[in-house]
Design a protein around this motif. Structure first.
Motif, mmCIF file in Angstrom:
data_model
loop_
_atom_site.group_PDB
_atom_site.id
_atom_site.type_symbol
_atom_site.label_atom_id
_atom_site.label_comp_id
_atom_site.label_asym_id
_atom_site.label_seq_id
_atom_site.Cartn_x
_atom_site.Cartn_y
_atom_site.Cartn_z
ATOM 1 N N GLN A 87 54.091 33.414 42.778
ATOM 2 C CA GLN A 87 53.961 34.415 41.663
ATOM 3 C C GLN A 87 53.456 33.431 40.539
ATOM 4 O O GLN A 87 54.346 32.954 39.788
ATOM 5 C CB GLN A 87 54.811 35.183 41.242
ATOM 6 C CG GLN A 87 54.554 36.194 40.013
ATOM 7 C CD GLN A 87 55.549 37.417 39.963
ATOM 8 O OE1 GLN A 87 56.814 36.729 39.792
ATOM 9 N NE2 GLN A 87 55.001 38.583 39.577
ATOM 10 N N PHE A 123 50.753 35.721 49.045
ATOM 11 C CA PHE A 123 51.301 35.451 50.409
ATOM 12 C C PHE A 123 51.019 34.278 50.845
ATOM 13 O O PHE A 123 50.010 33.756 50.681
ATOM 14 C CB PHE A 123 50.825 36.551 51.534
ATOM 15 C CG PHE A 123 51.224 36.168 52.823
ATOM 16 C CD1 PHE A 123 50.054 35.544 53.464
ATOM 17 C CD2 PHE A 123 52.335 36.080 53.117
ATOM 18 C CE1 PHE A 123 50.481 35.154 54.942
ATOM 19 C CE2 PHE A 123 52.970 35.629 54.425
ATOM 20 C CZ PHE A 123 51.835 35.300 55.511
ATOM 21 N N PHE A 161 59.063 33.188 45.858
ATOM 22 C CA PHE A 161 59.736 34.376 46.273
ATOM 23 C C PHE A 161 59.929 34.234 47.904
ATOM 24 O O PHE A 161 58.794 34.037 48.540
ATOM 25 C CB PHE A 161 59.513 35.589 45.927
ATOM 26 C CG PHE A 161 59.775 35.849 44.387
ATOM 27 C CD1 PHE A 161 58.751 35.951 43.388
ATOM 28 C CD2 PHE A 161 60.904 36.412 43.980
ATOM 29 C CE1 PHE A 161 58.606 35.996 42.260
ATOM 30 C CE2 PHE A 161 61.034 36.637 42.570
ATOM 31 C CZ PHE A 161 59.857 36.358 41.689
ATOM 32 N N SER A 169 50.269 34.316 35.825
ATOM 33 C CA SER A 169 49.195 35.227 35.692
ATOM 34 C C SER A 169 50.000 36.529 36.270
ATOM 35 O O SER A 169 49.522 37.788 35.899
ATOM 36 C CB SER A 169 48.028 35.187 36.171
ATOM 37 O OG SER A 169 48.063 34.730 37.567
ATOM 38 N N GLY A 170 50.856 36.612 36.966
ATOM 39 C CA GLY A 170 51.789 37.530 37.498
ATOM 40 C C GLY A 170 51.318 38.005 38.927
ATOM 41 O O GLY A 170 52.192 38.895 39.627
ATOM 42 N N GLU A 171 50.160 37.904 39.748
ATOM 43 C CA GLU A 171 50.079 38.543 40.923
ATOM 44 C C GLU A 171 50.999 37.670 42.075
ATOM 45 O O GLU A 171 51.510 36.552 41.572
ATOM 46 C CB GLU A 171 48.421 38.395 41.366
ATOM 47 C CG GLU A 171 48.202 36.654 41.622
ATOM 48 C CD GLU A 171 47.550 36.194 40.407
ATOM 49 O OE1 GLU A 171 48.084 36.176 39.263
ATOM 50 O OE2 GLU A 171 46.758 35.381 40.491
ATOM 51 N N MET A 172 51.155 38.503 42.958
ATOM 52 C CA MET A 172 52.043 37.981 44.192
ATOM 53 C C MET A 172 50.966 37.463 45.240
ATOM 54 O O MET A 172 50.198 38.412 45.872
ATOM 55 C CB MET A 172 52.868 38.969 44.652
ATOM 56 C CG MET A 172 53.980 39.362 43.567
ATOM 57 S SD MET A 172 55.319 38.322 43.458
ATOM 58 C CE MET A 172 56.134 38.812 45.143
ATOM 59 N N TYR A 210 56.338 34.229 49.059
ATOM 60 C CA TYR A 210 55.169 34.666 48.123
ATOM 61 C C TYR A 210 55.204 33.630 46.913
ATOM 62 O O TYR A 210 56.442 33.380 46.579
ATOM 63 C CB TYR A 210 55.540 36.090 47.671
ATOM 64 C CG TYR A 210 54.951 37.129 48.646
ATOM 65 C CD1 TYR A 210 55.955 37.400 49.640
ATOM 66 C CD2 TYR A 210 53.736 37.666 48.819
ATOM 67 C CE1 TYR A 210 55.692 38.596 50.723
ATOM 68 C CE2 TYR A 210 53.572 38.566 49.829
ATOM 69 C CZ TYR A 210 54.429 39.151 50.493
ATOM 70 O OH TYR A 210 54.170 39.860 51.661
#
Lengths: 113, 116
Positions: free
Chosen positions: B39, B47, B91, B42-45, B37
């Motif tokens: 990130q 895929f 990640f 801006s924080g979103e995860m 993933y």
């Protein structure tokens, strides 16, 4: 855009308070997952629901609880908040709850003062 | 118990170059899945790519490929032709079946910076 929505985007509250985070999964997804991302603990799985039933539990504190409603949206309730609960809380979803990719929402950033 | 290890806290790469982000894992599950993933700040995860433990071929998705070496328990992400927009935290995660459900176990992440 993953199709998973989370509200609110940001939340600032005080110690001892209670908050509710809301998640709507992607259309057609029956399974919802909650994760917590904090500086000291990293990304941790909290809990999974599948079609309204709890499927798996991770490192979720007793002060935290969750549920999934008949319309499949989910809520994560955090009570007696402590400074250490400040984190980014993610909801993720997938269709069958096993094997497939989990798609994450944008997260709710919680700050406890 | 499942464990994901990402040993590179930070990486730099020049634009248009390829970069490899390392991931090793440990599990006793006979069947498992490996994910990457992204990130952004801006924080979103987001895929990126998935590899099943029984997949014969390494997964590829556009500029992303997963170098899966089962015997070495490694699942490295290769990004080809890096772009400035690839600057983000990456990640590695594993999905196993132990304990039921479908939870993901994440590594600590690698911060990638793409430079001009």
């Amino acid at each position: 855009d993953s199709g998973v929505t989370q509200t609110p985007k940001h939340l600032i509250t005080a110690t001892g308070q209670r908050v509710t985070l809301r998640c709507s999964p992607r259309s057609g997804d029956l399974s919802v997952y909650w994760y917590q991302q904090s500086l000291d603990q990293g990304l941790q799985f909290l809990i999974q629901y599948y079609n309204g039933e709890e499927r798996a539990k991770g490192n979720i504190l007793e002060r935290f609880s969750a549920q999934q409603f008949p319309d499949l949206h989910s809520e994560l309730n955090l009570s007696s908040l402590e400074l250490g609960d400040s984190a980014l809380y993610f909801c993720a979803s997938n269709e069958r709850g096993v094997g497939e990719t989990q798609y994450f929402g944008p997260g709710t950033r919680l700050l406890v003062l | 118990a499942q464990k994901i290890t990402q040993t590179q806290p930070g990486m730099f790469v020049q634009e248009k170059e390829a970069v490899t982000l390392d991931c090793t894992y440990d599990t006793s599950d006979p069947s498992y899945g490996l994910f990457w993933y992204k990130q952004p700040s801006s924080g979103e995860m987001i895929f990126l790519i998935y590899q099943g433990s029984y997949d014969q071929q390494n997964a590829t998705e556009g500029r992303y490929s997963l170098n899966f070496q089962k015997a070495r328990k490694s699942a490295n992400l290769v990004i080809s032709a890096s772009q400035l927009g690839d600057s983000a935290m990456y990640f590695c995660a594993m999905r196993g079946v132990t304990g039921g459900g479908n939870k993901l176990t994440f590594g600590t992440g690698t911060q990638l910076k793409v430079e001009l």
